[in-house]
Design a protein around this motif. Structure first.
Motif, PDB file in Angstrom:
ATOM      1  N   LEU A   1      59.788 -79.836  23.013  1.00 47.73           N
ATOM      2  CA  LEU A   1      58.599 -78.765  22.968  1.00 47.73           C
ATOM      3  C   LEU A   1      59.192 -77.143  22.986  1.00 47.73           C
ATOM      4  N   ASP A   2      60.330 -77.336  22.559  1.00 46.58           N
ATOM      5  CA  ASP A   2      61.260 -75.934  22.559  1.00 46.58           C
ATOM      6  C   ASP A   2      61.351 -75.308  23.911  1.00 46.58           C
TER       7      ASP A   2
ATOM      8  N   GLU B   1      42.852 -83.676  24.283  1.00 45.76           N
ATOM      9  CA  GLU B   1      43.386 -83.163  25.672  1.00 45.76           C
ATOM     10  C   GLU B   1      43.052 -83.998  27.081  1.00 45.76           C
TER      11      GLU B   1
ATOM     12  N   ARG C   1      59.451 -75.511  26.375  1.00 49.72           N
ATOM     13  CA  ARG C   1      58.206 -75.356  27.059  1.00 49.72           C
ATOM     14  C   ARG C   1      57.576 -76.482  27.938  1.00 49.72           C
TER      15      ARG C   1
ATOM     16  N   ALA D   1      52.581 -76.021  26.194  1.00 54.04           N
ATOM     17  CA  ALA D   1      52.626 -76.540  24.986  1.00 54.04           C
ATOM     18  C   ALA D   1      51.028 -76.780  24.611  1.00 54.04           C
ATOM     19  N   LEU D   2      50.333 -77.435  25.319  1.00 52.71           N
ATOM     20  CA  LEU D   2      49.021 -77.706  25.206  1.00 52.71           C
ATOM     21  C   LEU D   2      48.245 -76.331  25.063  1.00 52.71           C
TER      22      LEU D   2
ATOM     23  N   ASP E   1      51.565 -85.466  20.544  1.00 52.16           N
ATOM     24  CA  ASP E   1      52.930 -84.969  20.412  1.00 52.16           C
ATOM     25  C   ASP E   1      53.440 -84.675  21.877  1.00 52.16           C
ATOM     26  N   VAL E   2      52.706 -84.025  22.745  1.00 49.56           N
ATOM     27  CA  VAL E   2      53.096 -83.524  23.972  1.00 49.56           C
ATOM     28  C   VAL E   2      53.318 -84.773  25.079  1.00 49.56           C
TER      29      VAL E   2
ATOM     30  N   ASP F   1      49.241 -73.778  23.898  1.00 48.65           N
ATOM     31  CA  ASP F   1      49.752 -73.182  22.797  1.00 48.65           C
ATOM     32  C   ASP F   1      49.157 -73.712  21.702  1.00 48.65           C
ATOM     33  N   GLY F   2      48.474 -74.903  21.868  1.00 52.13           N
ATOM     34  CA  GLY F   2      47.548 -75.599  20.660  1.00 52.13           C
ATOM     35  C   GLY F   2      48.314 -76.913  20.177  1.00 52.13           C
ATOM     36  N   ASP F   3      49.553 -77.196  20.910  1.00 56.97           N
ATOM     37  CA  ASP F   3      50.255 -78.471  20.172  1.00 56.97           C
ATOM     38  C   ASP F   3      49.318 -79.530  20.519  1.00 56.97           C
ATOM     39  N   GLU F   4      49.623 -80.617  19.580  1.00 52.72           N
ATOM     40  CA  GLU F   4      48.694 -81.974  19.540  1.00 52.72           C
ATOM     41  C   GLU F   4      48.998 -82.689  20.725  1.00 52.72           C
TER      42      GLU F   4
END
Length: 78
Positions: free
Chosen positions: A31-32, A3, A34, A39-40, A48-49, A42-45
């Motif tokens: 990101l749906d 991150e 978001r 997104a970060l 990917d973000v 929420d735990g997204d990689e």
């Protein structure tokens, strides 16, 4: 990508003020709906973000990795 690398790239590629505003406010379909910051959280990689943000803003691959140290071995896209 960690991150902290995401935030460093935000600053290098978009500039600190604009980049942080994008991360907080730019809602992305990939990101749906978001924002990158949500997104970060929420735990997204982070990778990917990062790709979702760059894709949405049409950032060319040659400009996605900031300074040369990031261009040496960019993470693969999923």
């Amino acid at each position: 990508m960690r991150e902290r690398d995401f935030w460093q790239l935000i600053d290098e590629v978009f500039g600190p003020a604009y980049g942080r505003a994008l991360a907080r406010e730019q809602m992305l379909p990939a990101l749906d709906g978001r924002t990158p910051a949500v997104a970060l959280d929420d735990g997204d990689e982070p990778r990917d973000v990062w790709h979702a943000l760059c894709d949405a803003l049409d950032v060319p691959d040659t400009e996605r990795w900031g300074k040369d140290k990031h261009r040496q071995a960019p993470p693969p896209r999923r």
